[in-house]
Design an enzyme around this catalytic site. Structure first.
Site, PDB file in Angstrom:
ATOM      1  N   HIS A 130     -16.900-101.017 -22.426  1.00 57.04           N
ATOM      2  CA  HIS A 130     -18.239-100.513 -22.082  1.00 57.04           C
ATOM      3  C   HIS A 130     -18.469 -99.138 -22.718  1.00 57.04           C
ATOM      4  O   HIS A 130     -19.506 -98.896 -23.349  1.00 57.04           O
ATOM      5  CB  HIS A 130     -18.435-100.420 -20.571  1.00 57.04           C
ATOM      6  CG  HIS A 130     -19.652 -99.609 -20.222  1.00 57.04           C
ATOM      7  ND1 HIS A 130     -20.925-100.126 -20.294  1.00 57.04           N
ATOM      8  CD2 HIS A 130     -19.787 -98.306 -19.883  1.00 57.04           C
ATOM      9  CE1 HIS A 130     -21.803 -99.166 -19.997  1.00 57.04           C
ATOM     10  NE2 HIS A 130     -21.138 -98.058 -19.738  1.00 57.04           N
ATOM     11  N   HIS A 135     -21.549 -97.361 -25.692  1.00 57.07           N
ATOM     12  CA  HIS A 135     -22.167 -96.036 -25.860  1.00 57.07           C
ATOM     13  C   HIS A 135     -22.056 -95.441 -27.254  1.00 57.07           C
ATOM     14  O   HIS A 135     -22.960 -94.730 -27.696  1.00 57.07           O
ATOM     15  CB  HIS A 135     -21.530 -95.033 -24.890  1.00 57.07           C
ATOM     16  CG  HIS A 135     -21.980 -95.184 -23.472  1.00 57.07           C
ATOM     17  ND1 HIS A 135     -23.128 -94.599 -22.996  1.00 57.07           N
ATOM     18  CD2 HIS A 135     -21.455 -95.876 -22.424  1.00 57.07           C
ATOM     19  CE1 HIS A 135     -23.288 -94.898 -21.711  1.00 57.07           C
ATOM     20  NE2 HIS A 135     -22.287 -95.677 -21.335  1.00 57.07           N
ATOM     21  N   GLU A 176     -28.217 -96.029 -20.016  1.00 59.20           N
ATOM     22  CA  GLU A 176     -27.515 -97.242 -19.579  1.00 59.20           C
ATOM     23  C   GLU A 176     -28.361 -98.518 -19.693  1.00 59.20           C
ATOM     24  O   GLU A 176     -27.842 -99.574 -20.063  1.00 59.20           O
ATOM     25  CB  GLU A 176     -27.030 -97.095 -18.132  1.00 59.20           C
ATOM     26  CG  GLU A 176     -25.923 -96.055 -17.942  1.00 59.20           C
ATOM     27  CD  GLU A 176     -24.571 -96.450 -18.553  1.00 59.20           C
ATOM     28  OE1 GLU A 176     -24.415 -97.588 -19.022  1.00 59.20           O
ATOM     29  OE2 GLU A 176     -23.677 -95.572 -18.573  1.00 59.20           O
ATOM     30  N   SER A 195     -23.361-103.992 -23.530  1.00 56.37           N
ATOM     31  CA  SER A 195     -21.954-104.344 -23.327  1.00 56.37           C
ATOM     32  C   SER A 195     -21.821-105.490 -22.326  1.00 56.37           C
ATOM     33  O   SER A 195     -20.713-105.830 -21.912  1.00 56.37           O
ATOM     34  CB  SER A 195     -21.141-103.125 -22.861  1.00 56.37           C
ATOM     35  OG  SER A 195     -21.635-102.611 -21.643  1.00 56.37           O
TER      36      SER A 195
HETATM   37 CO    CO Z   1     -21.979 -96.194 -19.308  1.00 55.29          CO
END
Ligand code: CO
Ligand code: PHE
Length: 293
Positions: A130, A135, A176, A195
């Protein structure tokens, strides 16, 4: 809830530094763990082309993340040459002030573990897949890279102003779970979406969630779900517009937010610019496992 006490963390990770980073010790990952990464990578690539925004896919390409859990030394060297960011290893979640301090200095903290091979769609705490796959590609984009640094600085400031809950909603609904409008249609850029295979499809194609034009105050007043797909996604027109909206003094806005309404995650308001009004047909927890945060 994992411990956020450094003395506790030190019992399991004696090498943890005062800034909560640990040596990545990349050589310690097993062949099976690298295989888990490649499996996750392959599964995501089955859904992301045509759904993730070009900026995300370009970052992914540049950073060459397909082969296995990345060695943060080479990854950081590559990323540093592009936008000046680095990736540092942490045992797991870190306290807010520690997180902000890293972001403010262009260091992205990434969990130094990977989810189990038999629960690819389920994690309780952000893992390296993730954190890095989700990111880091956007950190190779110059405007987004600046946004994340500004967010870190803004976080340190918001703590002093007692406004963290409001600022955290901005992170949630952009970094996010953000969507972006492009000439080709809506695209994903939020790490929690890109993700997660299931949420990547849900966020764009399900009739259930609302897709609402981004509005800073509206977002800061809106609660979010941490245990399931989002009920509303907020859509930015461009990364430049997001940065312009947020690169101003939030002091007056924070003061205003102390009064007035808080909105439920799925609520639709009179002033909302609706790109899609959700039909709420999705029943929470009806997918196999909760989406990865
Ligand atoms: Co995150
Ligand atoms: N402008 C915000 C402040 O005055 C800081 C910030 C920038 C927050 C970008 C989030 C994103 O505190």
């Amino acid at each position: 809830m994992p411990s956020l006490d450094l003395a506790d963390i030190r019992r399991a990770h004696p090498a943890v530094r005062d800034d909560w980073t640990i040596p990545q010790e990349w050589g310690h990952f097993s062949a099976a763990e690298h295989e888990t990464w490649r499996t996750l990578y392959r599964r995501m690539m089955g859904v992301l082309p045509g759904r993730a925004c070009d900026e995300f896919l370009a970052g992914l390409e540049k950073l060459k993340l397909a082969d296995g859990i990345p060695d943060f030394e080479t990854l950081s060297a590559d990323l540093k040459a592009i936008t000046g960011w680095q990736v540092v290893a942490v045992p797991g979640l870190v306290p807010d002030d520690v997180f902000f301090e890293h972001l403010a200095n262009r260091r992205f903290p990434a969990g130094n573990f990977i989810r189990a091979a038999d629960s690819l769609d389920y994690i309780e705490e952000p893992d390296v897949f993730h954190d890095v796959f989700g990111h880091v590609p956007m950190l190779a984009h110059p405007v987004f890279a600046d946004y994340m640094e500004a967010y870190g600085k803004g976080g340190l400031r918001a703590e002093g102003l007692g406004a963290l809950d409001h600022l955290a909603r901005l992170y949630w609904y952009t970094v996010e779970f953000g969507l972006i409008e492009t000439p080709e249609g809506l695209r994903l850029y939020g790490s929690g979406i890109v993700s997660s295979r299931a949420e990547s499809v849900h966020a764009l194609e399900s009739p259930s969630p609302n897709r609402i034009g981004f509005d800073l105050e509206r977002v800061m007043r809106t609660k979010y779900r941490i245990d399931d797909f989002q009920e509303s996604y907020f859509v930015i027109p461009s990364f430049e517009a997001l940065f312009a909206e947020t690169y101003k003094d939030f002091g007056a806005l924070y003061a205003k937010l102390e009064h007035g309404p808080t909105h439920e995650a799925g609520e639709v308001l009179a002033g909302d610019r609706m790109l899609h009004r959700g039909d709420r047909s999705y029943r929470p927890h009806s997918h196999a496992a909760p989406p990865a945060a």
